[in-house]
Design a protein around this motif. Sequence first.
Motif, PDB file in Angstrom:
ATOM      1  N   PHE A  78       0.852  -1.187   0.000  1.00 24.94           N
ATOM      2  CA  PHE A  78       0.000   0.000   0.000  1.00 24.94           C
ATOM      3  C   PHE A  78       0.891   1.240   0.000  1.00 24.94           C
ATOM      4  CE2 PHE A  78      -2.670  -3.183   2.208  1.00 24.94           C
ATOM      5  CZ  PHE A  78      -3.800  -3.137   1.397  1.00 24.94           C
ATOM      6  N   VAL A  79       0.580   2.178  -0.901  1.00 24.75           N
ATOM      7  CA  VAL A  79       1.338   3.427  -1.015  1.00 24.75           C
ATOM      8  C   VAL A  79       0.365   4.579  -0.784  1.00 24.75           C
ATOM      9  CG1 VAL A  79       2.551   4.912  -2.644  1.00 24.75           C
ATOM     10  CG2 VAL A  79       3.083   2.475  -2.569  1.00 24.75           C
ATOM     11  N   ALA A  80       0.563   5.331   0.298  1.00 21.03           N
ATOM     12  CA  ALA A  80      -0.389   6.374   0.675  1.00 21.03           C
ATOM     13  C   ALA A  80       0.269   7.737   0.791  1.00 21.03           C
ATOM     14  CB  ALA A  80      -1.051   6.010   2.012  1.00 21.03           C
ATOM     15  N   ASN A  81      -0.513   8.783   0.531  1.00 24.69           N
ATOM     16  CA  ASN A  81      -0.024  10.148   0.768  1.00 24.69           C
ATOM     17  C   ASN A  81      -0.118  10.458   2.259  1.00 24.69           C
ATOM     18  OD1 ASN A  81      -2.952  10.057   0.100  1.00 24.69           O
ATOM     19  ND2 ASN A  81      -2.899  12.248   0.589  1.00 24.69           N
ATOM     20  N   HIS A  82       0.575  11.521   2.666  1.00 21.21           N
ATOM     21  CA  HIS A  82       0.764  11.737   4.109  1.00 21.21           C
ATOM     22  C   HIS A  82       0.641  13.223   4.447  1.00 21.21           C
ATOM     23  CE1 HIS A  82       1.853  10.833   8.085  1.00 21.21           C
ATOM     24  NE2 HIS A  82       3.163  10.690   7.973  1.00 21.21           N
ATOM     25  N   SER A  83      -0.579  13.659   4.791  1.00 23.99           N
ATOM     26  CA  SER A  83      -0.819  15.073   5.080  1.00 23.99           C
ATOM     27  C   SER A  83      -1.040  15.362   6.553  1.00 23.99           C
ATOM     28  CB  SER A  83      -2.049  15.571   4.295  1.00 23.99           C
ATOM     29  OG  SER A  83      -1.817  15.486   2.906  1.00 23.99           O
ATOM     30  N   SER A  84      -1.205  14.315   7.374  1.00 29.80           N
ATOM     31  CA  SER A  84      -1.559  14.514   8.776  1.00 29.80           C
ATOM     32  C   SER A  84      -0.825  13.525   9.667  1.00 29.80           C
ATOM     33  CB  SER A  84      -3.065  14.356   8.964  1.00 29.80           C
ATOM     34  OG  SER A  84      -3.424  14.266  10.332  1.00 29.80           O
ATOM     35  N   MET A  85      -0.579  13.941  10.907  1.00 28.74           N
ATOM     36  CA  MET A  85       0.017  13.041  11.892  1.00 28.74           C
ATOM     37  C   MET A  85      -0.931  11.885  12.226  1.00 28.74           C
ATOM     38  SD  MET A  85       3.104  14.079  12.825  1.00 28.74           S
ATOM     39  CE  MET A  85       3.439  13.608  14.520  1.00 28.74           C
ATOM     40  N   LEU A  86      -2.184  12.010  11.847  1.00 29.11           N
ATOM     41  CA  LEU A  86      -3.170  10.958  12.127  1.00 29.11           C
ATOM     42  C   LEU A  86      -3.322   9.962  10.984  1.00 29.11           C
ATOM     43  CD1 LEU A  86      -6.039  12.965  13.895  1.00 29.11           C
ATOM     44  CD2 LEU A  86      -4.190  11.650  14.944  1.00 29.11           C
ATOM     45  N   ASP A  87      -2.553  10.131   9.917  1.00 30.18           N
ATOM     46  CA  ASP A  87      -2.719   9.253   8.753  1.00 30.18           C
ATOM     47  C   ASP A  87      -2.459   7.781   9.082  1.00 30.18           C
ATOM     48  OD1 ASP A  87      -3.532  11.211   6.989  1.00 30.18           O
ATOM     49  OD2 ASP A  87      -1.506  11.657   6.291  1.00 30.18           O
ATOM     50  N   THR A 142      -7.038  17.563  10.024  1.00 33.52           N
ATOM     51  CA  THR A 142      -7.451  16.774  11.189  1.00 33.52           C
ATOM     52  C   THR A 142      -6.488  16.977  12.353  1.00 33.52           C
ATOM     53  OG1 THR A 142      -6.209  14.828  10.419  1.00 33.52           O
ATOM     54  CG2 THR A 142      -8.550  14.979   9.798  1.00 33.52           C
ATOM     55  N   TYR A 143      -5.249  17.379  12.039  1.00 33.14           N
ATOM     56  CA  TYR A 143      -4.234  17.522  13.079  1.00 33.14           C
ATOM     57  C   TYR A 143      -3.384  18.753  12.790  1.00 33.14           C
ATOM     58  CZ  TYR A 143      -0.841  15.899  16.599  1.00 33.14           C
ATOM     59  OH  TYR A 143      -0.041  15.777  17.721  1.00 33.14           O
ATOM     60  N   GLU A 144      -3.360  19.687  13.703  1.00 34.33           N
ATOM     61  CA  GLU A 144      -2.551  20.892  13.552  1.00 34.33           C
ATOM     62  C   GLU A 144      -1.276  20.730  14.366  1.00 34.33           C
ATOM     63  OE1 GLU A 144      -4.634  24.570  14.271  1.00 34.33           O
ATOM     64  OE2 GLU A 144      -6.526  23.758  13.494  1.00 34.33           O
ATOM     65  N   GLY A 145      -0.180  20.578  13.668  1.00 29.35           N
ATOM     66  CA  GLY A 145       1.098  20.418  14.353  1.00 29.35           C
ATOM     67  C   GLY A 145       1.962  19.368  13.696  1.00 29.35           C
ATOM     68  N   TYR A 146       3.201  19.289  14.193  1.00 30.64           N
ATOM     69  CA  TYR A 146       4.179  18.373  13.629  1.00 30.64           C
ATOM     70  C   TYR A 146       4.877  17.589  14.740  1.00 30.64           C
ATOM     71  CZ  TYR A 146       7.958  16.798  10.518  1.00 30.64           C
ATOM     72  OH  TYR A 146       8.830  16.039   9.780  1.00 30.64           O
ATOM     73  N   GLN A 147       4.222  17.483  15.866  1.00 30.59           N
ATOM     74  CA  GLN A 147       4.771  16.805  17.022  1.00 30.59           C
ATOM     75  C   GLN A 147       3.742  15.787  17.524  1.00 30.59           C
ATOM     76  OE1 GLN A 147       7.857  17.258  17.994  1.00 30.59           O
ATOM     77  NE2 GLN A 147       8.258  18.983  16.614  1.00 30.59           N
ATOM     78  N   PRO A 148       4.131  14.930  18.489  1.00 30.94           N
ATOM     79  CA  PRO A 148       3.159  13.989  19.056  1.00 30.94           C
ATOM     80  C   PRO A 148       2.033  14.670  19.831  1.00 30.94           C
ATOM     81  CG  PRO A 148       5.397  13.222  19.436  1.00 30.94           C
ATOM     82  CD  PRO A 148       5.503  14.622  18.910  1.00 30.94           C
ATOM     83  N   TYR A 149       2.093  15.972  19.955  1.00 29.97           N
ATOM     84  CA  TYR A 149       0.994  16.720  20.571  1.00 29.97           C
ATOM     85  C   TYR A 149       0.597  17.854  19.635  1.00 29.97           C
ATOM     86  CZ  TYR A 149       5.094  19.462  21.883  1.00 29.97           C
ATOM     87  OH  TYR A 149       6.282  20.151  21.839  1.00 29.97           O
ATOM     88  N   GLY A 150      -0.712  18.139  19.574  1.00 32.54           N
ATOM     89  CA  GLY A 150      -1.214  19.187  18.690  1.00 32.54           C
ATOM     90  C   GLY A 150      -2.722  19.286  18.806  1.00 32.54           C
ATOM     91  N   LYS A 151      -3.329  20.081  17.954  1.00 28.86           N
ATOM     92  CA  LYS A 151      -4.772  20.266  17.984  1.00 28.86           C
ATOM     93  C   LYS A 151      -5.433  19.314  16.992  1.00 28.86           C
ATOM     94  CE  LYS A 151      -8.439  23.705  17.351  1.00 28.86           C
ATOM     95  NZ  LYS A 151      -8.768  25.101  16.931  1.00 28.86           N
ATOM     96  N   ILE A 152      -6.436  18.571  17.461  1.00 27.22           N
ATOM     97  CA  ILE A 152      -7.161  17.632  16.608  1.00 27.22           C
ATOM     98  C   ILE A 152      -8.529  18.209  16.276  1.00 27.22           C
ATOM     99  CG2 ILE A 152      -8.216  15.338  16.477  1.00 27.22           C
ATOM    100  CD1 ILE A 152      -5.988  14.297  18.242  1.00 27.22           C
TER     101      ILE A 152
END
Length: 243
Positions: free
Chosen positions: A71-80, A192-202
């Motif tokens: 499976f090859v998927a695009n990656h726009s969110s930390m929740l992907d 769905t996720y604002e941020g680039y760390q293990p913590y952020g706004k969902i």
Amino acid sequence: MFNYIKFAITQIVGFIFSLIPLSIFKSSPDKYSQEDKSRFLNLHAKKSLKRVKINLDIKGRENIPDEPALFVANHSSMLDGFILMASIEKPFGCVIADEPVWRNIPIVRKWASLVKCVYMNRENNREGMKSIIKAAENIKNGQYMAIFPEGDLTWVKDNSAIISDFKAGALKIAYKAKCPIVPVAIKNSKDTYEGYQPYGKINSKDVCVEFLKPVVEHIENPRCKTIELAEKIRCSMIESIVN
């Protein structure tokens, strides 16, 4: 922030309760199938997304072959990762960036090993090739695998891109395994996720996941260049997202 707290609590509670099945699976590895082992993560991912009202519309499941595939998927969110786990009913392992944040979480590390995830060293080509070979071996042994070939979040690499350029070497997994490639277009996950760390706004959002038709050009023609195939797959995924 309330959504993030709910999501975090779900992870803590979920992984504490996962210690029981994890112990059972590890004590009797031959007694349970990969389907049994993956089912817990699939249900956990679905529950986690439902808790923060991220609703999935999944299309094209009929395009998933019965034989193991990449499976090859695009990656726009930390929740992907959660979105992918909740969308794929087949047992699969992920190719994960070899970063301390992923390797050092004890329970996560154990589950990753159980479902045959592979850590990819992106700084050392020799180690990276070992990971590609290992992922290909997993597929040959009957395990589906998944990878985000952009190598990072889309907007981190190119904020103006719908899908940023692929690291074409990721497709070598499918070349070596001689397996189909299934492009997975994840639509509308960026916010769905604002941020680039293990913590952020969902944020609660509707997300569409579409499995496109399997790609087999590299099987029919092993001389097909990975760069050209990667770009063709990326363009097909962009077309799916735009339309």
